[in-house]
Design a protein around this motif. Sequence first.
Motif, PDB file in Angstrom:
ATOM      1  N   THR A  20       0.830  -1.210   0.000  1.00 54.31           N
ATOM      2  CA  THR A  20       0.000   0.000   0.000  1.00 54.31           C
ATOM      3  C   THR A  20       0.861   1.255   0.000  1.00 54.31           C
ATOM      4  OG1 THR A  20      -1.732  -1.192   1.193  1.00 54.31           O
ATOM      5  CG2 THR A  20      -1.836   1.204   1.223  1.00 54.31           C
ATOM      6  N   LEU A  21       1.871   1.284   0.842  1.00 49.87           N
ATOM      7  CA  LEU A  21       2.752   2.454   0.892  1.00 49.87           C
ATOM      8  C   LEU A  21       3.515   2.626  -0.413  1.00 49.87           C
ATOM      9  CD1 LEU A  21       4.117   2.276   4.535  1.00 49.87           C
ATOM     10  CD2 LEU A  21       2.431   3.853   3.605  1.00 49.87           C
ATOM     11  N   GLY A  22       3.964   1.544  -0.996  1.00 50.64           N
ATOM     12  CA  GLY A  22       4.656   1.614  -2.282  1.00 50.64           C
ATOM     13  C   GLY A  22       3.750   2.119  -3.386  1.00 50.64           C
ATOM     14  N   THR A  23       2.507   1.656  -3.390  1.00 50.19           N
ATOM     15  CA  THR A  23       1.538   2.103  -4.383  1.00 50.19           C
ATOM     16  C   THR A  23       1.204   3.577  -4.202  1.00 50.19           C
ATOM     17  OG1 THR A  23       0.600  -0.117  -4.485  1.00 50.19           O
ATOM     18  CG2 THR A  23      -0.758   1.671  -5.333  1.00 50.19           C
ATOM     19  N   LEU A  24       1.017   3.995  -2.963  1.00 49.37           N
ATOM     20  CA  LEU A  24       0.741   5.415  -2.697  1.00 49.37           C
ATOM     21  C   LEU A  24       1.908   6.301  -3.106  1.00 49.37           C
ATOM     22  CD1 LEU A  24      -1.081   5.292   0.750  1.00 49.37           C
ATOM     23  CD2 LEU A  24      -2.045   5.954  -1.450  1.00 49.37           C
ATOM     24  N   ALA A  25       3.113   5.866  -2.837  1.00 53.24           N
ATOM     25  CA  ALA A  25       4.293   6.645  -3.228  1.00 53.24           C
ATOM     26  C   ALA A  25       4.387   6.747  -4.752  1.00 53.24           C
ATOM     27  CB  ALA A  25       5.554   6.003  -2.657  1.00 53.24           C
ATOM     28  N   ALA A  26       4.110   5.670  -5.442  1.00 55.46           N
ATOM     29  CA  ALA A  26       4.151   5.692  -6.905  1.00 55.46           C
ATOM     30  C   ALA A  26       3.076   6.612  -7.469  1.00 55.46           C
ATOM     31  CB  ALA A  26       3.978   4.273  -7.458  1.00 55.46           C
ATOM     32  N   CYS A  27       1.886   6.575  -6.883  1.00 57.99           N
ATOM     33  CA  CYS A  27       0.800   7.455  -7.336  1.00 57.99           C
ATOM     34  C   CYS A  27       1.123   8.921  -7.058  1.00 57.99           C
ATOM     35  CB  CYS A  27      -0.517   7.068  -6.665  1.00 57.99           C
ATOM     36  SG  CYS A  27      -1.168   5.500  -7.241  1.00 57.99           S
ATOM     37  N   ALA A  28       1.686   9.206  -5.907  1.00 51.41           N
ATOM     38  CA  ALA A  28       2.067  10.584  -5.586  1.00 51.41           C
ATOM     39  C   ALA A  28       3.128  11.083  -6.557  1.00 51.41           C
ATOM     40  CB  ALA A  28       2.579  10.669  -4.145  1.00 51.41           C
ATOM     41  N   PHE A  29       4.102  10.251  -6.876  1.00 51.68           N
ATOM     42  CA  PHE A  29       5.126  10.631  -7.843  1.00 51.68           C
ATOM     43  C   PHE A  29       4.510  10.888  -9.218  1.00 51.68           C
ATOM     44  CE2 PHE A  29       8.384   9.501 -11.001  1.00 51.68           C
ATOM     45  CZ  PHE A  29       9.319  10.480 -10.699  1.00 51.68           C
ATOM     46  N   ALA A  30       3.561  10.045  -9.621  1.00 49.53           N
ATOM     47  CA  ALA A  30       2.899  10.223 -10.920  1.00 49.53           C
ATOM     48  C   ALA A  30       2.124  11.535 -10.971  1.00 49.53           C
ATOM     49  CB  ALA A  30       1.969   9.040 -11.199  1.00 49.53           C
ATOM     50  N   VAL A  31       1.447  11.882  -9.893  1.00 48.65           N
ATOM     51  CA  VAL A  31       0.688  13.138  -9.852  1.00 48.65           C
ATOM     52  C   VAL A  31       1.635  14.332  -9.948  1.00 48.65           C
ATOM     53  CG1 VAL A  31      -0.725  14.620  -8.356  1.00 48.65           C
ATOM     54  CG2 VAL A  31      -1.302  12.208  -8.635  1.00 48.65           C
ATOM     55  N   ILE A  32       2.726  14.289  -9.210  1.00 50.79           N
ATOM     56  CA  ILE A  32       3.696  15.392  -9.254  1.00 50.79           C
ATOM     57  C   ILE A  32       4.298  15.514 -10.654  1.00 50.79           C
ATOM     58  CG2 ILE A  32       5.955  16.143  -8.400  1.00 50.79           C
ATOM     59  CD1 ILE A  32       5.100  14.922  -5.671  1.00 50.79           C
ATOM     60  N   LEU A  33       4.655  14.387 -11.252  1.00 50.54           N
ATOM     61  CA  LEU A  33       5.217  14.407 -12.598  1.00 50.54           C
ATOM     62  C   LEU A  33       4.214  14.952 -13.602  1.00 50.54           C
ATOM     63  CD1 LEU A  33       7.685  13.668 -14.298  1.00 50.54           C
ATOM     64  CD2 LEU A  33       6.708  11.388 -14.569  1.00 50.54           C
ATOM     65  N   TYR A  34       2.949  14.564 -13.476  1.00 52.98           N
ATOM     66  CA  TYR A  34       1.898  15.065 -14.368  1.00 52.98           C
ATOM     67  C   TYR A  34       1.756  16.577 -14.233  1.00 52.98           C
ATOM     68  CZ  TYR A  34      -2.694  15.906 -16.368  1.00 52.98           C
ATOM     69  OH  TYR A  34      -3.723  16.407 -17.115  1.00 52.98           O
TER      70      TYR A  34
END
Length: 58
Positions: A20-34
């Motif tokens: 869950t933490l890994g998935t949340l971190a990946a999603c947060a990174f994707a949002v910032i990159l977007y």
Amino acid sequence: MERARRRLRRDDGMSTVEYTLGTLAACAFAVILYKVITSPMVQEALSGVLRKALNTAF
């Protein structure tokens, strides 16, 4: 005692919380990159690079 120590050191993979933490971190990174990629300043810079590349004579 040795048996208990081996059981505590055993690592069978990530737990649900770690996934869950890994998935949340990946999603947060994707949002910032977007957000960065879709910002007007970055889009203008990317458009300039593409225009220059397409207008280059071979």
